[in-house]
Design a protein around this motif. Structure first.
Motif, PDB file in Angstrom:
ATOM      1  N   GLU A  70      39.792  36.033  29.753  1.00 34.86           N
ATOM      2  CA  GLU A  70      39.179  36.794  30.843  1.00 34.86           C
ATOM      3  C   GLU A  70      40.236  37.666  31.521  1.00 34.86           C
ATOM      4  OE1 GLU A  70      36.561  36.071  34.940  1.00 34.86           O
ATOM      5  OE2 GLU A  70      37.137  34.390  33.651  1.00 34.86           O
ATOM      6  N   ALA A  71      39.958  38.971  31.577  1.00 37.26           N
ATOM      7  CA  ALA A  71      40.928  39.910  32.134  1.00 37.26           C
ATOM      8  C   ALA A  71      40.944  39.846  33.657  1.00 37.26           C
ATOM      9  CB  ALA A  71      40.599  41.332  31.683  1.00 37.26           C
ATOM     10  N   GLY A  72      42.126  39.896  34.202  1.00 35.95           N
ATOM     11  CA  GLY A  72      42.284  39.906  35.655  1.00 35.95           C
ATOM     12  C   GLY A  72      43.382  40.880  36.054  1.00 35.95           C
ATOM     13  N   LYS A  73      43.366  41.303  37.310  1.00 35.00           N
ATOM     14  CA  LYS A  73      44.376  42.251  37.798  1.00 35.00           C
ATOM     15  C   LYS A  73      45.609  41.495  38.264  1.00 35.00           C
ATOM     16  CE  LYS A  73      42.899  45.593  40.499  1.00 35.00           C
ATOM     17  NZ  LYS A  73      42.121  46.344  41.512  1.00 35.00           N
ATOM     18  N   VAL A  89      47.250  44.308  33.829  1.00 36.44           N
ATOM     19  CA  VAL A  89      46.011  43.650  33.433  1.00 36.44           C
ATOM     20  C   VAL A  89      46.414  42.383  32.688  1.00 36.44           C
ATOM     21  CG1 VAL A  89      43.888  43.800  32.088  1.00 36.44           C
ATOM     22  CG2 VAL A  89      44.761  45.829  33.269  1.00 36.44           C
ATOM     23  N   THR A 113      49.798  40.682  28.653  1.00 33.70           N
ATOM     24  CA  THR A 113      49.870  41.450  29.895  1.00 33.70           C
ATOM     25  C   THR A 113      50.070  42.915  29.558  1.00 33.70           C
ATOM     26  OG1 THR A 113      50.848  39.592  31.107  1.00 33.70           O
ATOM     27  CG2 THR A 113      51.088  41.769  32.075  1.00 33.70           C
ATOM     28  N   PRO A 145      44.530  33.670  33.603  1.00 35.02           N
ATOM     29  CA  PRO A 145      45.064  33.623  34.970  1.00 35.02           C
ATOM     30  C   PRO A 145      46.533  33.964  35.083  1.00 35.02           C
ATOM     31  CG  PRO A 145      43.672  31.717  34.521  1.00 35.02           C
ATOM     32  CD  PRO A 145      43.857  32.419  33.215  1.00 35.02           C
ATOM     33  N   THR A 154      38.247  47.510  38.464  1.00 30.00           N
ATOM     34  CA  THR A 154      38.348  46.139  37.972  1.00 30.00           C
ATOM     35  C   THR A 154      39.294  46.089  36.783  1.00 30.00           C
ATOM     36  OG1 THR A 154      36.533  46.354  36.380  1.00 30.00           O
ATOM     37  CG2 THR A 154      35.943  45.758  38.652  1.00 30.00           C
ATOM     38  N   ALA A 155      39.731  44.894  36.432  1.00 32.59           N
ATOM     39  CA  ALA A 155      40.641  44.741  35.298  1.00 32.59           C
ATOM     40  C   ALA A 155      40.021  45.282  34.016  1.00 32.59           C
ATOM     41  CB  ALA A 155      41.016  43.272  35.132  1.00 32.59           C
ATOM     42  N   GLN A 156      38.732  44.983  33.796  1.00 27.63           N
ATOM     43  CA  GLN A 156      38.060  45.457  32.589  1.00 27.63           C
ATOM     44  C   GLN A 156      37.998  46.982  32.568  1.00 27.63           C
ATOM     45  OE1 GLN A 156      36.948  43.133  34.647  1.00 27.63           O
ATOM     46  NE2 GLN A 156      36.608  41.261  33.452  1.00 27.63           N
TER      47      GLN A 156
END
Length: 267
Positions: free
Chosen positions: A186-189, A203, A213, A207, A49-51
């Protein structure tokens, strides 16, 4: 038994074409049952996951002994272009602002600044090497002469000088990395990319990466390789992880006593 009439040439061609297409479809289906794994041959962090990726990158950076940090930072209205080699007990490199260029060298708590004559001429017109704060330093040709003596020499920054803390901040490996390894929101891939020829996974903070980044290596140790700060506040590249380098305090022949408060480095 009545023989069936032979199929017409167009009909035979259509049947042959259909058979070839069916065979090709089956072959393609068999070959493409599983799409290529984008993480094949990598360190596997792309599957996390991104985290988890962010945590892996932070852990790798915390354990590192040295790194080169280069790029641009925008802070408090000033833009700083850095090219610094950093490790736990010191650093060396250059800093460029809108109005000045200088080199920094830190060996433990001893911090040195080196710049050309133009830097000293425009920074503090009345400052002369060896003069004390409040002394009469003259002016005119004397200023140029004083700047000439400072040209390309190291000036030791006193620990009680107002500039010491700011300048030292450019040389602190742990503090700089802590500030650069955290995406906000919120971290996202994000997408996979290449930084310096090394495959990475992004990461994103938010959005669209508006909170920053972070590019993390997919090869070997998952070091952070690039960080783009949110709000167009700069992009820095992190390289030469664990590549040690020598730190040596300048000799007396390489140093000059500035004798008063050092100039500010903001724009």
């Amino acid at each position: 038994m009545t023989a069936l009439p032979p199929a017409s040439r167009p009909r035979r061609a259509a049947l042959l074409s259909a058979a070839l297409c069916a065979g090709l479809t089956l072959a393609l289906t068999a070959c493409g049952e599983e799409p290529p794994d984008p993480d094949a041959g990598t360190n596997g962090v792309g599957r996390l996951t991104a985290q988890e990726i962010e945590t892996k990158a932070r852990t790798a950076a915390d354990a590192a002994r040295a790194v080169r940090l280069s790029g641009t930072l925008v802070s408090k209205g000033g833009t700083y272009k850095l090219n610094m080699r950093l490790k736990g007990d010191g650093a060396q490199g250059s800093v460029v602002t809108k109005n000045s260029t200088f080199e920094l060298l830190r060996v433990a708590d001893a911090l040195y600044l080196k710049a050309d004559a133009d830097f000293w001429t425009h920074a503090e017109p009345d400052a002369k090497p060896g003069s004390r704060p409040g002394s009469d330093s003259g002016g005119g040709d004397g200023d140029s002469e004083a700047a000439g003596k400072l040209d390309d020499k190291y000036v030791k920054v006193p620990r009680d000088d107002p500039s010491y803390k700011q300048l030292r901040g450019f040389t602190e490996m742990r503090a700089l990395l802590r500030g650069l390894l955290e995406v906000h929101g919120e971290a996202g891939k994000g997408d996979r990319d290449r930084i310096g020829g090394v495959r990475t996974i992004k990461v994103l903070g938010g959005p669209k990466g508006e909170g920053g980044t972070l590019d993390v290596s997919l090869e070997g140790t998952p070091y952070p390789l690039q960080y783009a700060r949110g709000g167009a506040a700069g992009v820095v590249t992190l390289s030469e992880w664990n590549a040690d380098f020598a730190l040596r305090a300048p000799s007396p022949a390489e140093t000059v006593d500035y004798g008063r408060e050092l100039p500010r480095t903001s724009e």
